[in-house]
Design a protein around this motif. Structure first.
Motif, PDB file in Angstrom:
ATOM      1  N   ASN A  73       0.898  -1.178  -0.027  1.00  0.00           N
ATOM      2  CA  ASN A  73       0.018  -0.077   0.044  1.00  0.00           C
ATOM      3  C   ASN A  73       0.858   1.265  -0.033  1.00  0.00           C
ATOM      4  OD1 ASN A  73       0.517  -1.397   2.655  1.00  0.00           O
ATOM      5  ND2 ASN A  73      -0.201   0.615   3.456  1.00  0.00           N
ATOM      6  N   SER A  92      -0.460  -8.674   6.041  1.00  0.00           N
ATOM      7  CA  SER A  92      -1.406  -8.619   5.030  1.00  0.00           C
ATOM      8  C   SER A  92      -2.543  -7.870   5.645  1.00  0.00           C
ATOM      9  CB  SER A  92      -2.039  -9.912   4.791  1.00  0.00           C
ATOM     10  OG  SER A  92      -0.846 -10.819   4.908  1.00  0.00           O
ATOM     11  N   CYS A  93      -3.152  -6.915   4.792  1.00  0.00           N
ATOM     12  CA  CYS A  93      -4.258  -6.211   5.308  1.00  0.00           C
ATOM     13  C   CYS A  93      -5.028  -5.884   3.841  1.00  0.00           C
ATOM     14  CB  CYS A  93      -3.794  -4.948   5.991  1.00  0.00           C
ATOM     15  SG  CYS A  93      -2.609  -4.018   5.232  1.00  0.00           S
ATOM     16  N   ARG A  94      -6.249  -5.252   4.283  1.00  0.00           N
ATOM     17  CA  ARG A  94      -6.884  -4.945   2.885  1.00  0.00           C
ATOM     18  C   ARG A  94      -7.243  -3.408   3.119  1.00  0.00           C
ATOM     19  NH1 ARG A  94      -9.655  -8.133   6.237  1.00  0.00           N
ATOM     20  NH2 ARG A  94     -11.571  -7.547   7.142  1.00  0.00           N
ATOM     21  N   SER A  96     -10.394  -1.194   2.504  1.00  0.00           N
ATOM     22  CA  SER A  96     -11.801  -1.356   2.479  1.00  0.00           C
ATOM     23  C   SER A  96     -12.454  -0.167   2.173  1.00  0.00           C
ATOM     24  CB  SER A  96     -12.309  -2.380   3.512  1.00  0.00           C
ATOM     25  OG  SER A  96     -11.890  -3.728   3.333  1.00  0.00           O
ATOM     26  N   CYS A 176     -14.054  -4.584   0.105  1.00  0.00           N
ATOM     27  CA  CYS A 176     -12.447  -4.784  -0.040  1.00  0.00           C
ATOM     28  C   CYS A 176     -12.146  -4.429  -1.576  1.00  0.00           C
ATOM     29  CB  CYS A 176     -11.914  -5.905   0.194  1.00  0.00           C
ATOM     30  SG  CYS A 176     -10.306  -6.484  -0.219  1.00  0.00           S
ATOM     31  N   TYR A 178      -8.779  -3.364  -2.382  1.00  0.00           N
ATOM     32  CA  TYR A 178      -7.182  -3.628  -2.546  1.00  0.00           C
ATOM     33  C   TYR A 178      -6.654  -4.283  -1.620  1.00  0.00           C
ATOM     34  CZ  TYR A 178      -2.308  -1.798  -2.739  1.00  0.00           C
ATOM     35  OH  TYR A 178      -1.213  -1.582  -3.024  1.00  0.00           O
ATOM     36  N   ARG A 179      -5.670  -5.400  -1.833  1.00  0.00           N
ATOM     37  CA  ARG A 179      -5.026  -5.927  -0.880  1.00  0.00           C
ATOM     38  C   ARG A 179      -3.489  -5.761  -0.779  1.00  0.00           C
ATOM     39  NH1 ARG A 179      -8.113  -9.818   1.483  1.00  0.00           N
ATOM     40  NH2 ARG A 179     -10.059 -10.096   0.572  1.00  0.00           N
ATOM     41  N   SER A 180      -3.179  -5.733   0.377  1.00  0.00           N
ATOM     42  CA  SER A 180      -1.656  -5.709   0.643  1.00  0.00           C
ATOM     43  C   SER A 180      -0.954  -6.480   1.400  1.00  0.00           C
ATOM     44  CB  SER A 180      -1.580  -4.170   1.169  1.00  0.00           C
ATOM     45  OG  SER A 180      -0.295  -3.783   1.424  1.00  0.00           O
TER      46      SER A 180
END
Ligand code: PRT
Ligand code: ZN
Length: 286
Positions: A73, A92-94, A96, A176, A178-180
């Motif tokens: 991100n 890891s996180c998203r 949202s 959600c 985007y994922r990171s």
């Protein structure tokens, strides 16, 4: 003078400990005193630069550091042009979209004409644009979750891992977008000597990461069940099989993916496996 590779890592925060753990697991020793800005590794030509995560893409881009460990991100938000050399799969996180109760969210179109608060304006704007949604992006550097309550935004786009922060602030995670996770970024212009050091480092990182996702399993099995057991274990080229004194039995050993471990374990029990021994793997290559 000996060529060294310099790596920028987060000084203190969600990425620091896991970044340093990974490097230590590669057999690289260093003194990570949280008060210093720089440190030199022993036994490997690596220099550390301890900085804020937001600054890492810029430092690598400017050549202050050769590589860095940063959230995808932060990298994407920076707009810098670096090479992502590895996805390290931690932190890891998203990102949202979250909305207050009563907001009827039916997809990104529901944000048309609304004010959305975020610390990731570049990522959010890119996604809105791709979906043809016109909204006002309100940029805040922290406490994004309170912006709806205080009346400066209608919805937010923020990082989420457990979702507790959103709930505590009366918001619902709507989508959600985007994922990171933590990635290793590298400068695109590195001299050959540094590239060679990076390759050595990556080889170690790969061995550590591969091992982390596997267990080593050893068990005795009726020889007649060998083919079925091999099918259950799967993945590997072939398990190692050793005959036992008792002719009807063999000893089998193999690496097994951690996420499939319990399923494999139960199947092996059904096939009559005995004396199952499970071990962590420290390092491994494909
Ligand atoms: O001081 P510095 O600038 O270096 O650190 P920082 O405060 O900017 O970053 P830090 O340490 O909080 O996060 C570093 C990186 O960790 C982020 O850039 C992400 O890539 C990653 N990461 C993983 C997260 C989260 N999970 C996360 N949950 N970053 C932030 N959060 C925050 C989120 O913003 C929200 O406030 O945690 C809250 C939500 O958490 P849950 O569990 O309640 O959903
Ligand atoms: Zn930061």
């Amino acid at each position: 003078m000996e060529t060294t590779l310099s790596i920028a890592v987060q000084k203190s925060g969600r990425l620091s400990e896991k970044s340093l753990d990974l490097i230590r697991s590669c057999g690289i020793d260093f003194n990570a005193d949280s008060r210093v800005l720089k440190a030199r590794a022993s036994g490997f030509p690596l220099d550390f630069l301890f900085v804020r995560d937001d600054d890492i893409p810029q430092y690598v881009s400017d050549g202050v550091a050769d590589i860095g460990i940063v959230g995808r991100n932060e990298y994407d938000e920076s707009g810098m042009d670096l090479e992502i050399v590895r996805d390290l799969r931690f932190a890891s996180c998203r990102l949202s979209i979250a909305v207050p109760h009563g907001f009827r969210y039916e997809g990104l179109e529901s944000l048309q004409g609304k004010r959305i608060a975020t610390s990731y304006p570049r990522i959010l704007s890119g996604i809105l644009e791709k979906h043809g949604v016109e909204a006002t992006v309100v940029v805040v550097s922290g406490s994004v979750e309170i912006t709806v309550e205080v009346g400066i935004a209608d919805a937010i786009a923020d990082l989420v891992s457990t979702g507790t922060t959103l709930k505590m602030n009366g918001l619902e995670e709507a989508e959600c977008i985007y994922r990171s996770s933590a990635v290793m970024v590298a400068s695109r212009s590195m001299p050959a000597e540094k590239k060679a050091i990076l390759s050595r480092l990556l080889e170690r990182i790969d061995a550590v990461m591969l091992a982390r996702h596997k267990k080593y399993i050893l068990f005795n099995l009726p020889a007649s069940k060998l083919e079925e057991a091999a099918a259950v274990i799967g993945g590997m080229k072939s398990p190692t099989v050793t005959p036992l004194m008792d002719e009807g039995w063999v000893s089998v050993q193999s690496a097994v993916d951690e996420d499939r471990f319990w399923a494999v374990f139960e199947e092996l029990r059904k096939l009559g496996a005995e004396g199952i021994l499970v071990m962590n793997i420290e390092k491994m290559t494909e």
